[in-house]
Scaffold this motif. Structure first.
Motif, mmCIF file in Angstrom:
data_model
loop_
_atom_site.group_PDB
_atom_site.id
_atom_site.type_symbol
_atom_site.label_atom_id
_atom_site.label_comp_id
_atom_site.label_asym_id
_atom_site.label_seq_id
_atom_site.Cartn_x
_atom_site.Cartn_y
_atom_site.Cartn_z
ATOM 1 N N THR A 225 5.398 -5.829 -4.803
ATOM 2 C CA THR A 225 5.578 -4.563 -4.097
ATOM 3 C C THR A 225 6.971 -3.995 -4.325
ATOM 4 O O THR A 225 7.154 -2.784 -4.414
ATOM 5 C CB THR A 225 5.340 -4.769 -2.599
ATOM 6 O OG1 THR A 225 4.104 -5.442 -2.429
ATOM 7 C CG2 THR A 225 5.298 -3.437 -1.885
ATOM 8 N N THR A 226 7.952 -4.898 -4.433
ATOM 9 C CA THR A 226 9.319 -4.442 -4.678
ATOM 10 C C THR A 226 9.390 -3.576 -5.927
ATOM 11 O O THR A 226 10.106 -2.578 -5.969
ATOM 12 C CB THR A 226 10.235 -5.663 -4.862
ATOM 13 O OG1 THR A 226 9.893 -6.600 -3.859
ATOM 14 C CG2 THR A 226 11.682 -5.266 -4.730
ATOM 15 N N ILE B 23 8.268 -0.173 -5.076
ATOM 16 C CA ILE B 23 9.292 0.577 -4.340
ATOM 17 C C ILE B 23 10.276 1.178 -5.324
ATOM 18 O O ILE B 23 10.616 2.352 -5.261
ATOM 19 C CB ILE B 23 10.014 -0.343 -3.337
ATOM 20 C CG1 ILE B 23 9.041 -0.841 -2.281
ATOM 21 C CG2 ILE B 23 11.169 0.385 -2.688
ATOM 22 C CD1 ILE B 23 9.640 -1.783 -1.267
ATOM 23 N N GLU B 24 10.717 0.346 -6.269
ATOM 24 C CA GLU B 24 11.691 0.835 -7.234
ATOM 25 C C GLU B 24 11.121 1.952 -8.089
ATOM 26 O O GLU B 24 11.754 2.983 -8.293
ATOM 27 C CB GLU B 24 12.178 -0.321 -8.121
ATOM 28 C CG GLU B 24 13.233 -1.131 -7.433
ATOM 29 C CD GLU B 24 13.614 -2.361 -8.230
ATOM 30 O OE1 GLU B 24 13.386 -2.360 -9.452
ATOM 31 O OE2 GLU B 24 14.138 -3.296 -7.624
ATOM 32 N N LEU C 82 5.018 5.255 -0.634
ATOM 33 C CA LEU C 82 4.783 3.823 -0.480
ATOM 34 C C LEU C 82 3.739 3.565 0.605
ATOM 35 O O LEU C 82 2.864 2.711 0.470
ATOM 36 C CB LEU C 82 6.098 3.127 -0.122
ATOM 37 C CG LEU C 82 6.049 1.619 -0.073
ATOM 38 C CD1 LEU C 82 5.710 1.062 -1.444
ATOM 39 C CD2 LEU C 82 7.380 1.047 0.400
ATOM 40 N N ARG C 83 3.838 4.349 1.671
ATOM 41 C CA ARG C 83 2.880 4.200 2.753
ATOM 42 C C ARG C 83 1.462 4.507 2.264
ATOM 43 O O ARG C 83 0.503 3.821 2.619
ATOM 44 C CB ARG C 83 3.271 5.158 3.878
ATOM 45 C CG ARG C 83 2.990 4.620 5.245
ATOM 46 C CD ARG C 83 3.354 5.640 6.287
ATOM 47 N NE ARG C 83 4.722 5.499 6.769
ATOM 48 C CZ ARG C 83 5.353 6.457 7.455
ATOM 49 N NH1 ARG C 83 4.753 7.593 7.712
ATOM 50 N NH2 ARG C 83 6.575 6.254 7.879
ATOM 51 N N ARG D 275 0.155 1.696 0.179
ATOM 52 C CA ARG D 275 -0.312 0.598 1.030
ATOM 53 C C ARG D 275 -1.655 0.929 1.670
ATOM 54 O O ARG D 275 -2.525 0.081 1.784
ATOM 55 C CB ARG D 275 0.707 0.324 2.139
ATOM 56 C CG ARG D 275 1.944 -0.387 1.660
ATOM 57 C CD ARG D 275 2.669 -1.043 2.819
ATOM 58 N NE ARG D 275 3.886 -1.693 2.358
ATOM 59 C CZ ARG D 275 3.897 -2.861 1.726
ATOM 60 N NH1 ARG D 275 2.747 -3.488 1.507
ATOM 61 N NH2 ARG D 275 5.021 -3.386 1.323
ATOM 62 N N SER E 10 -4.320 -6.727 0.080
ATOM 63 C CA SER E 10 -3.187 -6.830 1.001
ATOM 64 C C SER E 10 -1.937 -6.181 0.424
ATOM 65 O O SER E 10 -1.101 -5.670 1.154
ATOM 66 C CB SER E 10 -2.909 -8.297 1.322
ATOM 67 O OG SER E 10 -2.618 -8.994 0.129
ATOM 68 N N GLU E 11 -1.796 -6.200 -0.893
ATOM 69 C CA GLU E 11 -0.619 -5.596 -1.505
ATOM 70 C C GLU E 11 -1.077 -4.521 -2.480
ATOM 71 O O GLU E 11 -2.095 -4.668 -3.148
ATOM 72 C CB GLU E 11 0.186 -6.648 -2.280
ATOM 73 C CG GLU E 11 0.892 -7.663 -1.401
ATOM 74 C CD GLU E 11 2.078 -7.058 -0.659
ATOM 75 O OE1 GLU E 11 2.833 -6.282 -1.285
ATOM 76 O OE2 GLU E 11 2.238 -7.341 0.537
#
Lengths: 586, 380
Positions: A211-212, A215-216, A237-238, A241, A250-251
């Motif tokens: 997930t990181t 984000i990047e 990002l929301r 998800r 889940s991810e």
């Protein structure tokens, strides 16, 4: 607005709209909502219907009428219940009633700043605070918004609100043909826009990635497309998800991140990324041919995949604007929208006051008196006892009127006939604005300084008298003229009006602020004065009155952030048309 | 630095103590006549922790200075959207150390202070001190005057025939913070009222047959976006410190912001727990700075430097100079210094002075740049 370019585009836009409906129904508050740009019609109705169908869980959907008052929006005193019970009873407002669901805001482009701020606070905190009519309560209001935007190109819902909504949809390119349901049932992740279809099919979620990483890449993509606010990557990002959760994962995987970027980031783009440099400092071997090459994407860096997806998902109209460099990242707000105490305009609430000096608000007065009725015990039944303390007056907000400030170069270099044309244009505009209740002001600069020849006025008589006496000839104190126009424009804005400065000059300054001649210094001072217009975000139009377009005038317009209009053959009629085109939307 | 608190689970039942120190009133029926119910300490309400806010150092520093020395006179945070202005201020409520207040006093009077200050304490009831959270009161948009100022308690008037005053938001904010989001959208008549009370520290109520005064000393904290409209100059001047908040442009900071926000949204409790140590350390720093504040000396050299700076910038009146010195002293206390040096003056000068400059149409540089230039020239 624009004709549907090709059938697939319309179909793709519709598919995207349906996907947004699915996501929004799943978590209205998390998504914030959607700005739906569409004319009223069967397509928009079909989308709203799709929303209801998707929302089988019984979430409330409420429609907010235009110009809603605070007592209905936030909550307030329940008049009949209060009279019956003899104590203050709270009636929940629309926001609290829609808790967990959606609020539809029609004509959102007309929404005023105050209402937008209330909605924004509700989106931020998930509740509504009532501190009115002697009542205090905090009620849950986890809502999502659907802003129905029917605006023209220069109208938009308040930026403070748009910023908090994940989605922006434009259904104007979708035709009835596109929305006929498919024979095959849509899956949870419907078909993507035509351009990215093949790639999406190839890379579903079997490149999980951490997930990181998403984000990047979402942050980098937002930066690459000039999306300044941090709410955008957070919302993206929301959404990623949420999409993952809908798929039972889940991810978020690559498909989810790409979809979120397409839906959330693409419509917010203010520029296109540099094709060579790529986003930020990431080393990217495949960056240069990223948009074109869709085959070898198995090894491409994740950022590229997201980036290419966003590029493909930018709406065609926006793309054209971006390519032309026409999108401004920050639109200057309409400041001073709240006018001083007025007796006409749109009512915006009530306050205690003397009805002899303002208009009585009967309902608010009754509401103020209601809780006291038992205590006051009216002598006759059926009569309501009202005291001075209860009296409420209506507050109004006037539509801010626009004022056109003509700053006219009346120097010798600008030739006398230009002055005559400017006079003609002012008169023509004045006659027109007389009907529109707009105002006109005239500043002339010549010789050693600038004069306000005509203070802001609607009076035809005064305007004609002021114009008739306008002298010409002498040097060009451009900086002094700009200063005077700036001061007047700011004063008008403070008073709640919308100023538009129309500068008629050839841009050749030769008198400085001190009144002393000197071409170089005068030019510098004029450019400095012009930059103040840009800083203040004032709407301006520079009409180059020289017989041949002047470089100096063009640079001046650039410094002012003004529209530049070379008008070698300026005449009253064409000038009037140019001013009307440049006027800020009031 | 973070954004809204949208996804934090909200305590929905009343009575609640949300957002740290903000005490909510329970439903009227459940309320005993006079004492205001309180919980002794903020519960672990899921607000984004202050210490986890990325960047925005000027805003955080200004809020801490106001927490150390309320006489600095309020903080105004203006700037870009989505930069965590509201988040920082709401996070402050959870961060502040508790204070001692007279039990049951609706104005949270200081037990060590004068008993004649408020109607409750003047009535002669025993004044036991107890620890309560420092109030951080949100002024909701659309609040009406009666709820802000306070009004006749209808319930008691109607049921018991007693003429009693029901304190409003100003009473609750006494000795704490009053927060106005979107301060530039505030109604004019409320602005006038707030200005008057903020200037005098006393709320005078003359309405509905009531006539009373009660203490209302609070730190006014405002936030807003300048694009929504300009602030009236009188209101601007009322804030001691003004900070400019901008969206961070460097990628690592932006990624960190999104990452922390995401972590918080997914597990607010766990995130807050992970930050508990940092929060505690910061809280201790505030407490220590408050204790040390009176001992921090201001040498003549620093006073002179402040005076020269204000002179060079042409700020109106003495308010700017006074705020500059006070803020620099609070900063010195926070930093553990014994006296105010040029470093502290340099540190707070932009916040203390940028909103007090006369508009100069000839100078196209922003006020922040002008202060920076003057600092470089005067305090070289």
């Amino acid at each position: 607005m624009s004709p549907p370019p090709e059938p697939e585009a319309g179909r793709a836009a519709w598919d995207r709209a349906l996907r947004v409906a699915t996501l929004l129904s799943a978590d209205p508050h998390g998504c914030g909502g959607v700005r739906l740009r569409a004319r009223p019609g069967p397509v928009r109705d079909a989308w709203l219907a799709a929303l209801s169908a998707a929302r089988a869980s019984g979430r409330p959907v409420r429609r907010m009428p235009a110009g809603i008052a605070d007592d209905r929006l936030l909550g307030g005193l329940d008049l009949p219940a209060t009279l019956a019970a003899g104590r203050p009873v709270l009636q929940r407002g629309l926001l609290a009633e829609a808790d967990g669901g959606l609020v539809i805001v029609p004509m959102a482009e007309r929404l005023d700043g105050a209402t937008a701020a209330r909605l924004a606070a509700c989106l931020d905190t998930g509740r509504v605070s009532v501190a009115r009519d002697g009542l205090a309560a905090r009620l849950p209001a986890r809502i999502g918004l659907i802003l129905l935007d029917e605006g023209d190109e220069d109208e938009a819902p308040p930026a403070a609100l748009l910023e908090r909504l994940a989605f922006r949809l434009d259904l104007d390119g979708v035709s009835l043909r596109d929305i006929v349901p498919d024979a095959a049932p849509r899956d949870a992740n419907p078909a993507r826009p035509a351009g990215t279809q093949s790639r999406s099919a190839a890379v579903t979620s079997h490149r999980p990635g951490h997930t990181t990483t998403w984000i990047e890449s979402l942050c980098l993509t937002a930066c690459a497309f000039g999306v300044a606010s941090l709410r955008a990557p957070i919302l993206a990002l929301r959404i990623a998800r949420l999409a993952a959760a809908l798929d039972g994962e889940s991810e978020p995987g690559e498909a989810h991140a790409v979809e979120a970027a397409e839906l959330v980031l693409a419509p917010r783009a203010t520029r296109l990324p540099e094709p060579q440099a790529g986003p930020a400092d990431q080393p990217e071997p495949a960056s240069a041919d990223a948009p074109a090459d869709r085959d070898g994407d198995g090894d491409r860096p994740i950022d590229d995949v997201v980036l290419a997806a966003v590029r493909a998902a930018i709406p065609p109209g926006l793309l054209a604007l971006l390519a032309a460099g026409r999108v401004r990242s920050a639109k200057t707000g309409k400041s001073g929208a709240a006018a001083a105490l007025a007796r006409s305009g749109r009512p915006v609430g009530s306050r205690p006051g003397d009805p002899r000096r303002a208009r009585l608000d009967l309902m608010a007065t009754l509401r103020a008196a209601a809780p006291w009725q038992r205590l006051r015990m009216p002598r006759e039944a059926g009569r309501i006892a009202i005291r001075t303390d209860d009296l409420r007056i209506t507050r109004y907000r006037q539509r801010s009127e626009s004022t056109t400030i003509f700053a006219v170069d009346a120097s010798g270099s600008s030739a006398i006939e230009r002055l005559a044309e400017a006079k003609g244009a002012v008169e023509a505009l004045l006659a027109e604005s007389y009907a529109r209740r707009d105002r006109v002001a005239l500043i002339a600069f010549r010789g050693a300084g600038a004069d306000i020849v005509l203070p802001p006025t609607r009076s035809l008589v005064r305007a004609k008298r002021g114009l008739a006496g306008l002298p010409g000839g002498g040097g060009t104190p451009l900086a002094a003229g700009l200063d005077a126009a700036l001061a007047l424009a700011l004063a008008i804005r403070r008073g709640g009006g919308s100023p538009l400065v129309v500068l008629l000059t050839d841009g050749r300054a030769n008198v400085g602020r001190s009144g002393e001649p000197g071409r170089a210094r005068a030019g510098e001072e004029a450019l400095a004065a012009a930059r103040a217009f840009r800083e203040e975000g004032l709407a301006a139009l520079l009409v180059d009155t020289a017989s041949r377009p002047q470089e100096a005038a063009r640079r001046l317009a650039e410094a002012m952030a003004a529209r530049y209009l070379p008008l070698p053959q300026a005449n009253a009629a064409s000038l009037g048309a140019a001013v009307r085109a440049a006027a800020p939307a009031a | 630095m973070t954004l809204d608190e949208r996804s934090a689970p909200m305590p929905l039942s009343e009575p609640e103590t949300g957002e740290g120190g903000i005490v909510r009133l329970p439903p009227r029926a459940a309320r005993k006549p006079s004492p205001r119910p309180r919980t002794s300490l903020p519960e672990a309400a899921p607000v984004f922790p202050f210490s986890a806010i990325v960047g925005q150092d000027e805003m955080k520093r200004a809020l801490l200075i106001a927490a150390v020395d309320p006489s600095v006179g309020g903080v105004l945070a203006l700037g870009d959207r989505g930069t965590g202005k509201s988040t920082a201020i709401r996070a402050l409520a959870a961060l502040l150390p508790p204070m001692k207040a007279v039990a049951g006093c609706p104005y949270s009077c200081d037990p060590a202070g004068s008993a004649s200050a408020c109607p409750h304490c003047a009535a002669g009831s025993p004044r036991h001190g107890r620890l309560v959270p420092i109030p951080v009161v949100d002024l909701p948009l659309g609040a009406t005057e009666d709820r802000v100022v306070g009004a006749l308690d209808l319930e008691r008037a109607l049921t018991a025939g007693i003429k009693a005053f029901e304190p409003g938001l100003l009473a609750r904010a006494n000795r704490g913070f009053l927060y106005i989001d979107e301060v530039n959208l505030l109604e004019d008549h409320l602005v006038d009222l707030l200005l008057d009370v903020a200037a005098s520290g006393v709320n005078t109520v003359e309405r509905e047959g009531l006539s009373l005064r009660h203490p209302a000393r609070f730190v006014l904290v405002g936030s807003g976006n300048p694009e929504e409209g300009e602030l009236r100059p009188q209101l601007l001047d009322r804030f001691g410190l003004a900070v400019e908040v901008t969206t961070p442009t460097d990628i690592p900071t932006r990624i960190e912001v999104v990452r922390r926000r995401d972590a918080f949204e997914r597990d607010p409790g766990g995130f807050a727990a992970a930050q508990a140590g940092a929060e505690k350390a910061l809280r201790r720093r505030i407490t220590a700075a408050r204790a040390r504040l009176a001992e921090v000396t201001v040498p003549d050299a620093s006073l002179e430097a402040a005076a020269r700076l204000c002179l060079a910038l042409g700020t109106d009146g003495l308010r700017g100079e006074l705020t500059l010195i006070r803020a620099a002293r609070a900063l010195a206390a926070l930093e553990g210094e014994e006296s105010v040096g040029l470093a502290q003056i340099r540190g707070v000068a932009p916040s203390a002075l940028r909103h007090r400059l006369r508009r100069n149409p000839l100078d196209e540089a922003g006020s922040t740049a002008r202060v920076a230039r003057a600092v470089a020239e005067v305090l070289a």
